[in-house]
Design a protein around this motif. Sequence first.
Motif, PDB file in Angstrom:
ATOM      1  N   ALA B 122       1.011  -1.014  -0.391  1.00 47.87           N
ATOM      2  CA  ALA B 122       0.075   0.227   0.340  1.00 47.87           C
ATOM      3  C   ALA B 122       1.285   1.307   0.282  1.00 47.87           C
ATOM      4  CB  ALA B 122      -0.452  -0.117   0.959  1.00 47.87           C
ATOM      5  N   MET B 123       1.993   1.137   1.262  1.00 44.13           N
ATOM      6  CA  MET B 123       3.026   2.403   0.871  1.00 44.13           C
ATOM      7  C   MET B 123       3.335   2.613  -0.740  1.00 44.13           C
ATOM      8  SD  MET B 123       4.440   1.707   5.140  1.00 44.13           S
ATOM      9  CE  MET B 123       5.881   2.937   4.475  1.00 44.13           C
ATOM     10  N   VAL B 124       3.420   1.351  -1.123  1.00 45.05           N
ATOM     11  CA  VAL B 124       4.120   2.153  -2.739  1.00 45.05           C
ATOM     12  C   VAL B 124       3.532   2.599  -3.835  1.00 45.05           C
ATOM     13  CG1 VAL B 124       5.344   0.141  -4.845  1.00 45.05           C
ATOM     14  CG2 VAL B 124       5.693   0.114  -2.220  1.00 45.05           C
ATOM     15  N   TRP B 125       2.051   1.636  -3.460  1.00 44.00           N
ATOM     16  CA  TRP B 125       0.981   1.784  -3.944  1.00 44.00           C
ATOM     17  C   TRP B 125       0.898   3.681  -3.819  1.00 44.00           C
ATOM     18  CZ3 TRP B 125      -2.407  -2.836  -4.894  1.00 44.00           C
ATOM     19  CH2 TRP B 125      -2.173  -3.555  -4.896  1.00 44.00           C
ATOM     20  N   PHE B 126       0.374   3.396  -2.898  1.00 47.49           N
ATOM     21  CA  PHE B 126      -0.220   5.515  -2.334  1.00 47.49           C
ATOM     22  C   PHE B 126       0.503   6.120  -1.800  1.00 47.49           C
ATOM     23  CE2 PHE B 126      -3.432   1.872  -2.007  1.00 47.49           C
ATOM     24  CZ  PHE B 126      -4.312   2.330  -2.678  1.00 47.49           C
ATOM     25  N   GLY B 127       1.303   5.905  -1.196  1.00 50.36           N
ATOM     26  CA  GLY B 127       2.599   6.302  -1.067  1.00 50.36           C
ATOM     27  C   GLY B 127       2.793   6.645   0.773  1.00 50.36           C
ATOM     28  N   VAL B 128       2.900   7.610   1.772  1.00 46.80           N
ATOM     29  CA  VAL B 128       2.982   7.359   2.505  1.00 46.80           C
ATOM     30  C   VAL B 128       2.040   7.804   3.345  1.00 46.80           C
ATOM     31  CG1 VAL B 128       4.117   7.765   4.819  1.00 46.80           C
ATOM     32  CG2 VAL B 128       5.419   6.377   3.217  1.00 46.80           C
ATOM     33  N   GLY B 129       1.098   7.600   3.982  1.00 53.34           N
ATOM     34  CA  GLY B 129       0.403   8.330   5.068  1.00 53.34           C
ATOM     35  C   GLY B 129      -1.602   8.058   4.575  1.00 53.34           C
ATOM     36  N   GLU B 130      -2.128   9.730   4.337  1.00 57.23           N
ATOM     37  CA  GLU B 130      -3.393   9.624   3.942  1.00 57.23           C
ATOM     38  C   GLU B 130      -3.677   8.166   3.240  1.00 57.23           C
ATOM     39  OE1 GLU B 130      -4.557  12.562   5.655  1.00 57.23           O
ATOM     40  OE2 GLU B 130      -6.606  10.922   5.443  1.00 57.23           O
ATOM     41  N   LYS B 131      -3.591   8.329   2.005  1.00 58.29           N
ATOM     42  CA  LYS B 131      -4.373   7.345   0.880  1.00 58.29           C
ATOM     43  C   LYS B 131      -3.973   5.721   1.881  1.00 58.29           C
ATOM     44  CE  LYS B 131      -4.556  10.037  -3.284  1.00 58.29           C
ATOM     45  NZ  LYS B 131      -3.993   9.679  -4.173  1.00 58.29           N
ATOM     46  N   THR B 132      -3.007   5.010   1.983  1.00 59.21           N
ATOM     47  CA  THR B 132      -2.587   3.975   2.729  1.00 59.21           C
ATOM     48  C   THR B 132      -3.278   4.063   4.030  1.00 59.21           C
ATOM     49  OG1 THR B 132      -0.091   4.474   2.094  1.00 59.21           O
ATOM     50  CG2 THR B 132      -0.665   3.226   3.478  1.00 59.21           C
ATOM     51  N   THR B 133      -3.516   5.143   4.688  1.00 59.89           N
ATOM     52  CA  THR B 133      -3.967   4.605   6.034  1.00 59.89           C
ATOM     53  C   THR B 133      -5.775   4.161   5.636  1.00 59.89           C
ATOM     54  OG1 THR B 133      -2.784   6.572   6.735  1.00 59.89           O
ATOM     55  CG2 THR B 133      -5.259   5.351   7.914  1.00 59.89           C
ATOM     56  N   VAL B 134      -6.497   4.767   4.492  1.00 57.87           N
ATOM     57  CA  VAL B 134      -7.593   4.842   4.157  1.00 57.87           C
ATOM     58  C   VAL B 134      -7.530   3.204   3.520  1.00 57.87           C
ATOM     59  CG1 VAL B 134      -9.859   5.322   2.901  1.00 57.87           C
ATOM     60  CG2 VAL B 134      -8.592   6.612   4.129  1.00 57.87           C
ATOM     61  N   SER B 198     -11.630  -1.314  11.847  1.00 63.63           N
ATOM     62  CA  SER B 198     -10.966   0.019  11.061  1.00 63.63           C
ATOM     63  C   SER B 198     -10.871   0.731  12.067  1.00 63.63           C
ATOM     64  CB  SER B 198     -12.760   0.775  10.728  1.00 63.63           C
ATOM     65  OG  SER B 198     -13.570   0.682   9.484  1.00 63.63           O
ATOM     66  N   TRP B 199     -10.806   1.617  13.631  1.00 68.14           N
ATOM     67  CA  TRP B 199     -10.062   1.650  14.003  1.00 68.14           C
ATOM     68  C   TRP B 199      -8.583   1.257  14.859  1.00 68.14           C
ATOM     69  CZ3 TRP B 199     -10.930   6.638  15.622  1.00 68.14           C
ATOM     70  CH2 TRP B 199     -12.395   7.068  15.492  1.00 68.14           C
ATOM     71  N   GLY B 200      -8.500   0.065  14.324  1.00 69.39           N
ATOM     72  CA  GLY B 200      -7.265  -0.974  14.647  1.00 69.39           C
ATOM     73  C   GLY B 200      -6.084  -0.711  13.280  1.00 69.39           C
ATOM     74  N   PHE B 201      -6.645  -0.718  12.387  1.00 63.89           N
ATOM     75  CA  PHE B 201      -6.399   0.170  11.077  1.00 63.89           C
ATOM     76  C   PHE B 201      -5.877   1.430  10.880  1.00 63.89           C
ATOM     77  CE2 PHE B 201      -6.950  -4.850  10.425  1.00 63.89           C
ATOM     78  CZ  PHE B 201      -5.732  -5.153   9.744  1.00 63.89           C
ATOM     79  N   LEU B 202      -6.606   1.893  11.269  1.00 60.97           N
ATOM     80  CA  LEU B 202      -6.041   3.319  11.363  1.00 60.97           C
ATOM     81  C   LEU B 202      -5.153   4.062  11.846  1.00 60.97           C
ATOM     82  CD1 LEU B 202      -7.200   6.497  11.406  1.00 60.97           C
ATOM     83  CD2 LEU B 202      -7.640   6.559  13.873  1.00 60.97           C
ATOM     84  N   VAL B 203      -4.858   2.847  13.309  1.00 59.58           N
ATOM     85  CA  VAL B 203      -3.554   3.482  14.211  1.00 59.58           C
ATOM     86  C   VAL B 203      -2.558   3.008  13.451  1.00 59.58           C
ATOM     87  CG1 VAL B 203      -2.229   2.339  16.150  1.00 59.58           C
ATOM     88  CG2 VAL B 203      -5.208   3.367  16.008  1.00 59.58           C
ATOM     89  N   LEU B 204      -2.854   1.962  11.987  1.00 63.24           N
ATOM     90  CA  LEU B 204      -1.638   0.728  12.153  1.00 63.24           C
ATOM     91  C   LEU B 204      -1.218   2.172  10.787  1.00 63.24           C
ATOM     92  CD1 LEU B 204       0.486  -1.243  11.164  1.00 63.24           C
ATOM     93  CD2 LEU B 204      -1.628  -2.373   9.294  1.00 63.24           C
ATOM     94  N   GLY B 205      -2.476   2.458  10.359  1.00 63.52           N
ATOM     95  CA  GLY B 205      -1.589   3.582   8.788  1.00 63.52           C
ATOM     96  C   GLY B 205      -1.156   4.949   9.935  1.00 63.52           C
ATOM     97  N   GLU B 206      -1.618   4.963  10.931  1.00 60.18           N
ATOM     98  CA  GLU B 206      -1.421   6.771  10.880  1.00 60.18           C
ATOM     99  C   GLU B 206       0.338   7.006  11.945  1.00 60.18           C
ATOM    100  OE1 GLU B 206      -5.190   8.744  11.860  1.00 60.18           O
ATOM    101  OE2 GLU B 206      -4.834   8.354  13.290  1.00 60.18           O
TER     102      GLU B 206
END
Lengths: 254, 265
Positions: B122-134, B198-206
């Motif tokens: 996901a980081m490769v596809w969407f870059g670090v941050g916003e899009k990857t988290t969502v 969703s809340w769990g993966f929010l933390v992972l993404g953030e």
Amino acid sequence: MMVQQALIANSVHKSFSAPAEESSLAVLENISVIVEQGEIVALVGPSGCGKSTLLNIAAGFEKPDTGEVLFMGNTITGPSPERAVVFQSASLFPWLTVKENIAFGLKTAKVKPKIIEEKCSRFIELVGLAGFENYYPYQLSGGMQQRVALARVLVLEPKMLLMDEPFAALDAQTRLAMQQVLMSISMALKPTILFITHDVEEALILADKVYVMSKLPGTIIRELEVPFARPRPISIIGDPQFSKLKSEILAQLF
Amino acid sequence: MRSALRTIDLTVLALPVSLLAAWYLVAETGQVPSYLLPSPKELVRVTKDFAWGGTGLTPYSGTLMEHVAASIMRVLSGFSLAAFLGLSLGLLTGRVSLIKRLMDPTIHLVRAVPGIGWLPLAMVWFGVGEKTTVFLIALAAFFPVYINAAHGFANVPVHLLRAGQMLGADKYALFRSVILPAAFPSLIVGLRLGLGVSWGFLVLGELTGVTKGLGAVMMDARLLGQTEMIPIAMICIGLLGKITDMLLIKVCNRVYPGHVGKVSG
């Protein structure tokens, strides 16, 4: 003359095949049944003889393999509120109240809310459920649930009622009470009814005409007119002619 | 349940109260340095500062709302996407056998890859941050929503479908007044599980490099040695998870007010 007959089944055959099995099981064989308008016809047979299958075909839930089933002269193509069904389990919608269950068909037909209100309260009264309008099905006894199921179809003023062992799951007293309810309703509304049952006594109490079905594959082995005038009191069970008919039919079933 | 809450059961309270007391003693007497375990008193002061600012105790003074807002927005977008896709695909595979055969095995194959395993890609596809988290939230929340929806839609009792048909319901009416309410309890279960995930993966993404959000606060505070901010952010996420779950239940009960098996908050 044709118009007089509500339902005609003409040499109906039906068989089911279990998945993963080559052979198929013949359920109905050469069944011919006629239900005149305004008549109550009972179909009696041992359990598992295919009588419910015939009702499902008449309801439009299933199709015959060969033969035809006509309703008011037309081939049945699918389910319709003209041929309303009362199932063995009440099959009420558990998320709706008594009143909402009874209003379901009228709402679906987009009847005006005011008329729905009027009709619902009339039929709630008729089946003896006044005061239970806002209860949910799980709060009612089995007998009361069947009253709701009955009111739910009667309110649509169907041309014909298809009743699939509607009282079979009830205890003996409740069953008698429900038979009386149905009897008084049939005196008031004169509906056309095809009534499936394995209870010979029930058939003789309720019906004008009785078809007796054999074990699988189901065939009609006897057709008889019930000779008692209506309304029939419960005491008819003690009538010698009643007992004679009952034991005759029972002998044929075994 | 409710009466048990009213008459306070001391046995229930014994463990949390002693834990709190032990924490307080250990932290206040300085037996454990505060950068490992901040004292409860300190935590309260920092929380107040985090929420309303003014005292400037940490670099996060007065920024609670913007982090909360950023996190909620991400959870909402990811979860909405998951809910939309999960419910509609669940409906299709639950009701249409051809679509089930076409899609269901593949979906379960994808499910076998743990959600966390998608992070590098996901980081490769969407870059670090916003899009990857969502993306991570939507992906992880999709499966519980989908599986429960497919199960609920597939298991509408035949006798209720037949009852609806013989009462005159056409395809659309049957869906709206029989299939949807009959499947509804399963849909709620799926949505609740999905929202929790969703809340769990929010933390992972953030954790992986956004500037705002409660997960970002946790990671950032660790780097800055502001250890007291970490449990505060954790508590905030816990509370938000609970609150959003309660709101979801409220909405669901509003949709079908008389539903048997009504869920409780």
